[in-house]
Scaffold this motif. Structure first.
Motif, short mmCIF file in Angstrom:
data_model
loop_
_atom_site.label_atom_id
_atom_site.label_comp_id
_atom_site.label_asym_id
_atom_site.label_seq_id
_atom_site.Cartn_x
_atom_site.Cartn_y
_atom_site.Cartn_z
N GLY A 36 0.81 -1.21 0.00
CA GLY A 36 0.00 0.00 0.00
C GLY A 36 0.85 1.26 0.00
O GLY A 36 0.54 2.24 -0.69
N THR A 40 0.78 3.82 -3.06
CA THR A 40 0.40 5.19 -2.72
C THR A 40 1.46 6.17 -3.20
O THR A 40 1.13 7.23 -3.75
CB THR A 40 0.16 5.34 -1.21
OG1 THR A 40 -0.85 4.42 -0.81
CG2 THR A 40 -0.25 6.75 -0.85
N TRP A 62 -5.77 5.76 -5.04
CA TRP A 62 -6.92 5.18 -4.37
C TRP A 62 -6.70 3.72 -4.00
O TRP A 62 -7.11 3.26 -2.92
CB TRP A 62 -8.18 5.33 -5.22
CG TRP A 62 -8.64 6.75 -5.26
CD1 TRP A 62 -8.55 7.61 -6.32
CD2 TRP A 62 -9.18 7.50 -4.18
NE1 TRP A 62 -9.04 8.84 -5.96
CE2 TRP A 62 -9.44 8.81 -4.66
CE3 TRP A 62 -9.50 7.20 -2.87
CZ2 TRP A 62 -9.99 9.79 -3.86
CZ3 TRP A 62 -10.04 8.19 -2.07
CH2 TRP A 62 -10.28 9.47 -2.56
N THR A 63 -6.06 2.97 -4.89
CA THR A 63 -5.78 1.57 -4.58
C THR A 63 -4.77 1.46 -3.44
O THR A 63 -4.92 0.62 -2.54
CB THR A 63 -5.24 0.84 -5.83
OG1 THR A 63 -6.17 0.99 -6.89
CG2 THR A 63 -4.98 -0.62 -5.56
N LEU A 65 -4.27 3.63 -1.01
CA LEU A 65 -4.93 3.99 0.25
C LEU A 65 -5.84 2.86 0.72
O LEU A 65 -5.93 2.59 1.93
CB LEU A 65 -5.71 5.29 0.08
CG LEU A 65 -4.85 6.54 -0.11
CD1 LEU A 65 -5.74 7.74 -0.40
CD2 LEU A 65 -3.98 6.80 1.09
N GLY A 66 -6.51 2.19 -0.22
CA GLY A 66 -7.34 1.04 0.15
C GLY A 66 -6.51 -0.10 0.72
O GLY A 66 -6.91 -0.74 1.70
N MET A 67 -5.36 -0.34 0.10
CA MET A 67 -4.48 -1.40 0.60
C MET A 67 -3.94 -1.06 1.99
O MET A 67 -3.84 -1.94 2.86
CB MET A 67 -3.33 -1.64 -0.38
CG MET A 67 -3.78 -2.25 -1.69
SD MET A 67 -2.46 -2.33 -2.89
CE MET A 67 -1.54 -3.73 -2.26
N ALA A 69 -5.45 0.81 4.22
CA ALA A 69 -6.56 0.66 5.16
C ALA A 69 -6.79 -0.81 5.50
O ALA A 69 -7.00 -1.16 6.67
CB ALA A 69 -7.83 1.28 4.57
N LEU A 70 -6.76 -1.67 4.48
CA LEU A 70 -6.97 -3.10 4.74
C LEU A 70 -5.83 -3.68 5.58
O LEU A 70 -6.07 -4.45 6.52
CB LEU A 70 -7.09 -3.86 3.42
CG LEU A 70 -7.38 -5.34 3.54
CD1 LEU A 70 -8.74 -5.57 4.17
CD2 LEU A 70 -7.32 -6.01 2.18
#
Length: 94
Positions: A36, A40, A62-63, A65-67, A69-70
């Motif tokens: 991530g 990022t 966006w990917t 930031l999603g990674m 967060a996960l």
């Protein structure tokens, strides 16, 4: 007999430590956080040509930031609900 029992208890403690060390949540969370961060950074440094290819959506940002967060979710989950050490079996004599 006492030495045998101490050896068994020591091995059980090492086994519990190894089980917590190699918890799958730690591995998945760590990998998602590392990847991530990389994605990022790629999203932050994206050029206008890269954004134009993706119809002006910064998909790497966006990917990434999603990674992140996960990955943080998995690590927080690990911290809040740690793996319980295995309970030693009780023998009928005790």
């Amino acid at each position: 007999m006492s030495d045998y029992r101490n050896d068994v208890e020591e091995l059980e403690a090492k086994s519990a430590t190894a089980a917590r060390l190699f918890d799958i949540r730690r591995i998945i969370g760590g990998l998602f956080v590392v990847y991530g961060i990389i994605v990022t950074i790629a999203g932050i440094t994206a050029s206008d040509a890269d954004l134009k290819k993706a119809q002006d959506i910064n998909i790497n940002l966006w990917t990434g930031l999603g990674m992140l967060a996960l990955g943080l979710f998995f690590l927080i989950w690990l911290k809040l609900r740690p793996t319980a050490p295995p309970t030693p079996p009780t023998s009928p004599a005790e």
